[in-house]
Write a protein that holds these residues in place. Sequence first.
Motif, PDB file in Angstrom:
ATOM      1  N   ILE A   1       0.836  -1.197   0.000  1.00 26.76           N
ATOM      2  CA  ILE A   1       0.000   0.000   0.000  1.00 26.76           C
ATOM      3  C   ILE A   1       0.873   1.251   0.000  1.00 26.76           C
ATOM      4  N   ALA A   2       1.895   1.257   0.864  1.00 28.00           N
ATOM      5  CA  ALA A   2       2.786   2.419   0.961  1.00 28.00           C
ATOM      6  C   ALA A   2       3.492   2.678  -0.363  1.00 28.00           C
ATOM      7  N   GLY A   3       3.830   1.621  -1.074  1.00 31.74           N
ATOM      8  CA  GLY A   3       4.532   1.773  -2.344  1.00 31.74           C
ATOM      9  C   GLY A   3       3.643   2.239  -3.476  1.00 31.74           C
ATOM     10  N   ARG A   4       2.366   1.861  -3.421  1.00 29.45           N
ATOM     11  CA  ARG A   4       1.437   2.185  -4.508  1.00 29.45           C
ATOM     12  C   ARG A   4       0.718   3.510  -4.332  1.00 29.45           C
ATOM     13  N   GLU A   5       0.261   3.773  -3.132  1.00 27.99           N
ATOM     14  CA  GLU A   5      -0.631   4.899  -2.878  1.00 27.99           C
ATOM     15  C   GLU A   5       0.126   6.187  -2.599  1.00 27.99           C
ATOM     16  N   ARG A   6      -0.370   7.290  -3.113  1.00 27.96           N
ATOM     17  CA  ARG A   6       0.245   8.596  -2.877  1.00 27.96           C
ATOM     18  C   ARG A   6      -0.647   9.514  -2.047  1.00 27.96           C
ATOM     19  N   GLY A   7      -1.908   9.191  -1.918  1.00 27.12           N
ATOM     20  CA  GLY A   7      -2.841  10.038  -1.179  1.00 27.12           C
ATOM     21  C   GLY A   7      -2.842   9.721   0.304  1.00 27.12           C
ATOM     22  N   SER A   8      -3.948  10.021   0.949  1.00 25.51           N
ATOM     23  CA  SER A   8      -4.040   9.848   2.403  1.00 25.51           C
ATOM     24  C   SER A   8      -3.885   8.388   2.822  1.00 25.51           C
ATOM     25  N   VAL A   9      -4.337   7.460   2.010  1.00 25.03           N
ATOM     26  CA  VAL A   9      -4.174   6.044   2.337  1.00 25.03           C
ATOM     27  C   VAL A   9      -2.692   5.673   2.348  1.00 25.03           C
TER      28      VAL A   9
END
Length: 104
Positions: A5-13
């Motif tokens: 998730i940390a690697g893929r997502e750039r928004g609040s998630v």
Amino acid sequence: LLEGIAGRERGSVGIQARTELARLTLRAADGAGQERAIALVEEILALDPGNADALSLRARLHLDAGHFEAAQVVANALVQAQPGLAEGYALAGEAYLGQQLLTL
């Protein structure tokens, strides 16, 4: 899961995933874990400079390393970003004590 998730997502998630991953990484308490936590905190602050969780983690990392002046700067930034958050004042107090600017 958090790594993905940390690697893929750039928004609040993604920011939340990086924050939790940094906390968990710090608990490992070895040199590589601290370096990874620092990198995650820097990523979070690049995306959200006023992120209270990341500022708190960054101040704690500085305190743990004995970098009291740097911790003070970050703790003061946390107080500015979130004046209602007691943790910022506590971290600033620890930094002041570490610099022997306050005595009890």
